[in-house]
Scaffold this active site. Structure first.
Site, mmCIF file in Angstrom:
data_model
loop_
_atom_site.group_PDB
_atom_site.id
_atom_site.type_symbol
_atom_site.label_atom_id
_atom_site.label_comp_id
_atom_site.label_asym_id
_atom_site.label_seq_id
_atom_site.Cartn_x
_atom_site.Cartn_y
_atom_site.Cartn_z
ATOM 1 N N CYS A 129 0.779 -1.154 -0.011
ATOM 2 C CA CYS A 129 0.047 0.181 0.112
ATOM 3 C C CYS A 129 0.926 1.251 -0.063
ATOM 4 C CB CYS A 129 -0.815 -0.035 1.274
ATOM 5 S SG CYS A 129 -2.112 1.380 1.256
ATOM 6 N N CYS A 136 0.622 0.712 10.530
ATOM 7 C CA CYS A 136 -0.121 -0.379 9.965
ATOM 8 C C CYS A 136 1.258 -1.284 9.019
ATOM 9 C CB CYS A 136 -0.695 -0.029 8.710
ATOM 10 S SG CYS A 136 -1.357 -1.201 7.385
HETATM 11 FE FE1 SF4 Z 1 -2.880 1.328 3.457
HETATM 12 FE FE2 SF4 Z 1 -2.551 0.273 5.874
HETATM 13 FE FE3 SF4 Z 1 -3.186 2.756 5.579
HETATM 14 FE FE4 SF4 Z 1 -4.737 0.975 5.062
HETATM 15 S S1 SF4 Z 1 -4.193 1.277 7.121
HETATM 16 S S2 SF4 Z 1 -4.400 2.614 4.033
HETATM 17 S S3 SF4 Z 1 -3.429 -0.722 4.040
HETATM 18 S S4 SF4 Z 1 -1.257 1.882 5.023
#
Ligand code: SF4
Length: 364
Positions: A129, A136
């Site tokens: 991502c 995360c």
């Molecule tokens: Fe991306 Fe993780 Fe943020 Fe979701 S929480 S947008 S997967 S970086």
């Protein structure tokens, strides 16, 4: 915990019909001088019956099947590893032809009588991502690859079969909360929603599907315009620009800060009439004060909405801590006092790193 591992699917070079939706398949067969209804027949075989060979498509003429064999194939992603948590959560690891890997989770909600109330699949829309949320595990991977509509569909298809084997019935809900920012892979996500809800596909009700976004304002408006009928969840995680920008880089841009989000949420509600869910992960001493709860309650007045509070799952060495239960209870009380509809989501599948924010491919 159980773990099973399978060999990788081999690379194929012919056109993969699994990358095509209903209209594309009709165009494809017309280019082969066949009537459009042949495309609809193939659609049913691929998405409704899970066929992976043209031999199975017995209502197609034999010479047409031979022609298809020469120019096309039907890919289907199968997991290369499946792990099952002590609490029943399943996590499947898929490997793309590129060799990149991503994960999908099945979260069973089992009733007191032992039968499942809900069987929810959490699908990935990208490998890695680009959003870089600082709490995360997926964000730590960076962006690697967009998934195709077929790749997204296959995750739900596999978990549907897996659920039937384990629980005697198929999946009931799909959430786009796995790896990736779904609205950054917009066209594929929209096509996959059409496949999941097609009567000849998995035939899921759009009301049982939720797309979760970090809050990309312009794309939220586009989703409202296209309106596939699904639910929208926004990963909020902080109630002020200052606090949100500190943990979510996306908020540092004025096109995607809270002001822009507010406008897009109002637009979304005006267009669709649906309420929005705010996902709010509680981090000890970062976003869990009474003042944070009051500001969060203010945000819920932008449009009809509800709040899901998520208990943080520690990720590696990241400097975030889970909010203690005492502070959680005070936070909930503050929201309820302001008439906010709130639920607390307890973590599932932590022992296999399948809980929220934990998806990152570290094993093969
Ligand atoms: Fe991306 Fe993780 Fe943020 Fe979701 S929480 S947008 S997967 S970086």
């Amino acid at each position: 915990m159980e773990t099973t591992t399978a060999p990788n699917t081999p690379l194929r070079r012919k056109a993969n019909l699994k990358t095509l939706g209903r209209d594309d398949l009709e165009r494809f067969v017309r280019d082969l001088d066949q009537p459009a209804y042949r495309g609809r027949q193939i659609f049913k075989w691929i998405y409704g019956k899970g066929a992976t060979s043209f031999d199975e498509m017995t209502d197609l003429p034999k010479d047409f099947r031979t022609r298809l064999e020469d120019c096309a194939h039907v890919g289907r992603l199968e997991p290369t590893q499946v792990r099952i948590s002590d609490d029943g959560t399943s996590k499947a690891l898929f490997t793309l032809p590129s060799g990149r890997k991503f994960e999908t989770v099945l979260i069973p909600d089992i009733g007191r009588d032992g039968t499942p109330n809900r069987l929810t699949v959490c699908v990935s829309s990208q490998v890695g991502c680009a959003m870089g949320c600082t709490f995360c595990a997926t964000g730590l991977m960076g962006f690697q690859e967009n998934l195709s509509p077929g790749d997204i569909y296959d995750q739900a298809w596999y978990m549907d079969e897996h659920a039937r084997e384990r629980y005697g019935r198929g999946i009931s809900n799909v959430v786009y909360m796995g790896m990736g920012e779904p609205l950054l892979n917009y066209d594929s996500v929209l096509s996959s929603l059409r496949l999941l809800t097609d009567a000849d596909g998995l035939d899921l009700s759009p009301r049982r599907i939720t797309v979760s976004t970090v809050g990309l304002a312009r794309r939220i408006k586009k989703l409202a315009d296209d309106d596939p009928g699904v639910n929208l969840a926004v990963s909020l995680h902080a109630p002020t620009d200052e606090k949100r920008s500190a943990i979510m880089p996306v908020n540092r841009n004025t096109a995607t800060d809270l002001g822009a989000l507010r406008e897009s949420i109002a637009y979304y509600h005006a267009k669709t009439g649906r309420r929005v869910t705010y996902e709010y992960c509680l981090f000890h001493r970062r976003n869990d004060t009474a003042e944070d709860a009051r500001r969060l309650a203010d945000i819920t007045t932008w449009a009809p909405s509800k709040v899901n509070l998520i208990m943080y799952n520690p990720v590696g060495d990241l400097p975030f801590e889970r909010t203690p239960d005492k502070r959680l209870n005070a936070f909930v009380k503050e929201l309820v006092h302001r008439d906010v509809t709130v639920t607390v989501r307890r973590s599932r599948g932590q022992d296999i790193d399948a809980a929220c924010g934990q998806l990152a491919v570290t094993s093969s």
